[in-house]
Design a protein around this motif. Structure first.
Motif, PDB file in Angstrom:
ATOM      1  N   PRO A  11       0.948  -1.320   0.049  1.00 46.19           N
ATOM      2  CA  PRO A  11      -0.041   0.139  -0.053  1.00 46.19           C
ATOM      3  C   PRO A  11       0.802   1.243   0.155  1.00 46.19           C
ATOM      4  N   GLU A  12       0.409   2.095  -0.948  1.00 46.20           N
ATOM      5  CA  GLU A  12       1.198   3.595  -0.714  1.00 46.20           C
ATOM      6  C   GLU A  12       0.965   3.952   0.814  1.00 46.20           C
ATOM      7  N   GLY A  13       2.072   4.709   1.069  1.00 47.72           N
ATOM      8  CA  GLY A  13       2.518   5.407   2.117  1.00 47.72           C
ATOM      9  C   GLY A  13       2.643   4.436   3.260  1.00 47.72           C
ATOM     10  N   TYR A  14       3.009   3.419   3.199  1.00 46.56           N
ATOM     11  CA  TYR A  14       3.035   2.302   4.344  1.00 46.56           C
ATOM     12  C   TYR A  14       4.386   2.028   4.778  1.00 46.56           C
ATOM     13  N   MET A  15       5.545   2.305   3.872  1.00 51.28           N
ATOM     14  CA  MET A  15       6.618   2.046   4.252  1.00 51.28           C
ATOM     15  C   MET A  15       7.859   3.501   3.807  1.00 51.28           C
ATOM     16  N   ASN A  16       8.682   3.531   4.802  1.00 49.12           N
ATOM     17  CA  ASN A  16       9.573   4.704   4.541  1.00 49.12           C
ATOM     18  C   ASN A  16      10.693   4.159   3.931  1.00 49.12           C
ATOM     19  N   ILE A  17      11.728   4.751   3.530  1.00 41.27           N
ATOM     20  CA  ILE A  17      12.767   4.233   2.917  1.00 41.27           C
ATOM     21  C   ILE A  17      13.661   3.224   3.649  1.00 41.27           C
ATOM     22  N   ALA A  18      13.745   3.406   4.658  1.00 41.29           N
ATOM     23  CA  ALA A  18      14.438   2.381   5.758  1.00 41.29           C
ATOM     24  C   ALA A  18      13.696   1.028   5.574  1.00 41.29           C
ATOM     25  N   HIS A  19      12.589   0.974   5.739  1.00 44.78           N
ATOM     26  CA  HIS A  19      11.637  -0.164   5.763  1.00 44.78           C
ATOM     27  C   HIS A  19      11.782  -0.958   4.293  1.00 44.78           C
ATOM     28  N   LYS A  20      11.830  -0.227   3.151  1.00 41.36           N
ATOM     29  CA  LYS A  20      11.894  -0.660   1.915  1.00 41.36           C
ATOM     30  C   LYS A  20      13.207  -1.279   1.717  1.00 41.36           C
ATOM     31  N   ASN A  21      14.416  -0.568   2.200  1.00 40.14           N
ATOM     32  CA  ASN A  21      15.757  -0.983   2.070  1.00 40.14           C
ATOM     33  C   ASN A  21      15.922  -2.401   2.950  1.00 40.14           C
ATOM     34  N   GLU A  22      15.291  -2.506   3.972  1.00 38.64           N
ATOM     35  CA  GLU A  22      15.280  -3.884   4.705  1.00 38.64           C
ATOM     36  C   GLU A  22      14.463  -4.681   3.869  1.00 38.64           C
ATOM     37  N   VAL A  23      13.464  -4.607   3.159  1.00 41.72           N
ATOM     38  CA  VAL A  23      12.667  -5.678   2.348  1.00 41.72           C
ATOM     39  C   VAL A  23      13.570  -6.229   1.351  1.00 41.72           C
ATOM     40  N   HIS A  24      14.465  -5.140   0.626  1.00 35.48           N
ATOM     41  CA  HIS A  24      15.346  -5.577  -0.469  1.00 35.48           C
ATOM     42  C   HIS A  24      16.304  -6.499   0.101  1.00 35.48           C
ATOM     43  N   ALA A  25      16.820  -6.269   1.236  1.00 38.79           N
ATOM     44  CA  ALA A  25      17.876  -7.153   1.765  1.00 38.79           C
ATOM     45  C   ALA A  25      17.415  -8.452   2.312  1.00 38.79           C
ATOM     46  N   TRP A  26      16.066  -8.557   3.071  1.00 35.89           N
ATOM     47  CA  TRP A  26      15.484  -9.619   3.408  1.00 35.89           C
ATOM     48  C   TRP A  26      15.105 -10.739   2.254  1.00 35.89           C
ATOM     49  N   VAL A  27      14.720 -10.234   1.016  1.00 35.18           N
ATOM     50  CA  VAL A  27      14.142 -11.095  -0.076  1.00 35.18           C
ATOM     51  C   VAL A  27      15.587 -11.639  -0.595  1.00 35.18           C
ATOM     52  N   ALA A  28      16.579 -10.760  -0.750  1.00 35.43           N
ATOM     53  CA  ALA A  28      17.633 -11.598  -1.407  1.00 35.43           C
ATOM     54  C   ALA A  28      18.299 -12.533  -0.307  1.00 35.43           C
ATOM     55  N   THR A  29      18.263 -12.165   0.687  1.00 31.21           N
ATOM     56  CA  THR A  29      18.791 -13.398   1.634  1.00 31.21           C
ATOM     57  C   THR A  29      18.150 -14.305   2.048  1.00 31.21           C
ATOM     58  N   ALA A  30      16.815 -14.346   1.867  1.00 30.31           N
ATOM     59  CA  ALA A  30      15.792 -15.632   1.785  1.00 30.31           C
ATOM     60  C   ALA A  30      16.322 -16.438   0.533  1.00 30.31           C
ATOM     61  N   ILE A  31      16.470 -15.964  -0.673  1.00 31.28           N
ATOM     62  CA  ILE A  31      16.742 -16.502  -1.862  1.00 31.28           C
ATOM     63  C   ILE A  31      18.018 -17.197  -1.500  1.00 31.28           C
ATOM     64  N   ALA A  32      19.002 -16.258  -1.507  1.00 32.97           N
ATOM     65  CA  ALA A  32      20.391 -16.877  -1.090  1.00 32.97           C
ATOM     66  C   ALA A  32      20.356 -18.073  -0.245  1.00 32.97           C
ATOM     67  N   GLU A  33      19.614 -18.144   0.840  1.00 32.05           N
ATOM     68  CA  GLU A  33      19.477 -19.274   1.850  1.00 32.05           C
ATOM     69  C   GLU A  33      18.812 -20.263   1.368  1.00 32.05           C
ATOM     70  N   VAL A  34      17.814 -20.283   0.504  1.00 29.01           N
ATOM     71  CA  VAL A  34      17.196 -21.521   0.063  1.00 29.01           C
ATOM     72  C   VAL A  34      18.139 -22.024  -1.251  1.00 29.01           C
ATOM     73  N   THR A  35      18.681 -21.111  -2.017  1.00 33.34           N
ATOM     74  CA  THR A  35      19.237 -21.692  -3.246  1.00 33.34           C
ATOM     75  C   THR A  35      20.650 -22.099  -2.983  1.00 33.34           C
ATOM     76  N   GLY A  36      21.239 -21.793  -1.902  1.00 34.65           N
ATOM     77  CA  GLY A  36      22.697 -22.127  -1.508  1.00 34.65           C
ATOM     78  C   GLY A  36      23.739 -21.156  -2.205  1.00 34.65           C
ATOM     79  N   GLY A  37      23.089 -20.036  -3.064  1.00 35.06           N
ATOM     80  CA  GLY A  37      23.981 -19.191  -3.752  1.00 35.06           C
ATOM     81  C   GLY A  37      24.088 -18.071  -2.759  1.00 35.06           C
ATOM     82  N   GLY A  38      24.880 -16.903  -3.294  1.00 31.42           N
ATOM     83  CA  GLY A  38      25.027 -15.921  -2.709  1.00 31.42           C
ATOM     84  C   GLY A  38      23.737 -14.859  -3.110  1.00 31.42           C
ATOM     85  N   ALA A  39      23.761 -13.659  -2.581  1.00 28.82           N
ATOM     86  CA  ALA A  39      22.583 -12.774  -2.901  1.00 28.82           C
ATOM     87  C   ALA A  39      23.256 -11.883  -3.912  1.00 28.82           C
TER      88      ALA A  39
END
Length: 197
Positions: free
Chosen positions: A81-109
């Motif tokens: 939703p618009e207006g739900y996340m500030n830039i710090a929250h969005k930056n966390e999401v980018h990192a969390w998603v990359a980490t989740a994919i890397a953990e499952v695939t065994g590759g790096g982010a």
């Protein structure tokens, strides 16, 4: 009410890897909702997977791995939703998603994990054929109306309302919390039915 659409190269995730990644991304979605690990919060945690054949995904003019870093090709569109996340929250999401994919695939982010956060304008979410607002979504997932996230969102929409008024937007242009549009006829914000709540 975040939604994740995970696009990946066919063959890079088997059934078990998809299930593991779905669980990790659901955890990310719950964290995105401010930790709303409630039936309402889980009911809004949607993850989609779409596999693309090798000849349907081109990077750098090639379908090969010339410009692809481990763990491979991943594109994750995240609707919030618009207006739900500030830039710090969005930056966390980018990192969390990359980490989740890397953990499952065994590759790096690696640099081939792309995330795109799309903000859906207030009033453009719908449930059961009716529009719903961020205010009602927050209530459904169990967030406090006095909590930090909703206070930040309210400040965002109050500033947006002032900017729209100063620019002469029509009063029925939408895009604001229903509680900030008193000029409209009273409309009830429907409660959101979530399976299991």
């Amino acid at each position: 009410m975040p939604i994740m659409d995970v696009r990946y190269a066919a063959g890079s995730l088997d059934k078990q890897a998809k299930a593991a990644l779905a669980q990790k991304l659901t955890d990310v979605l719950i964290r995105m909702e401010g930790g709303a690990n409630t039936p309402g919060g889980r009911g809004f945690a949607w993850v989609f997977f779409t596999a693309f054949a090798e000849d349907d995904w081109w990077i750098g003019g090639s379908t090969g791995a010339d410009y692809v870093a481990p763990p491979g090709k991943f594109l994750v569109h995240i609707a919030i939703p618009e207006g739900y996340m500030n830039i710090a929250h969005k930056n966390e999401v980018h990192a969390w998603v990359a980490t989740a994919i890397a953990e499952v695939t065994g590759g790096g982010a690696g640099g081939s994990i792309l995330t795109v956060i799309d903000e859906v304008t207030e009033g453009d979410w719908g449930n059961a054929g009716r529009p719903i607002s961020l205010e009602s979504i927050a209530e459904t997932v169990g967030q406090s109306k006095q909590g930090e996230r909703l206070r930040w969102s309210r400040a965002y929409f109050e500033a947006k309302a002032r900017a729209m008024a100063a620019a002469g937007y029509p009063k029925d242009a939408g895009g604001l919390f229903p509680s900030l549009t008193p000029h409209e006829p009273a409309r009830s914000t429907p409660s959101i039915a979530v399976s299991g709540s």
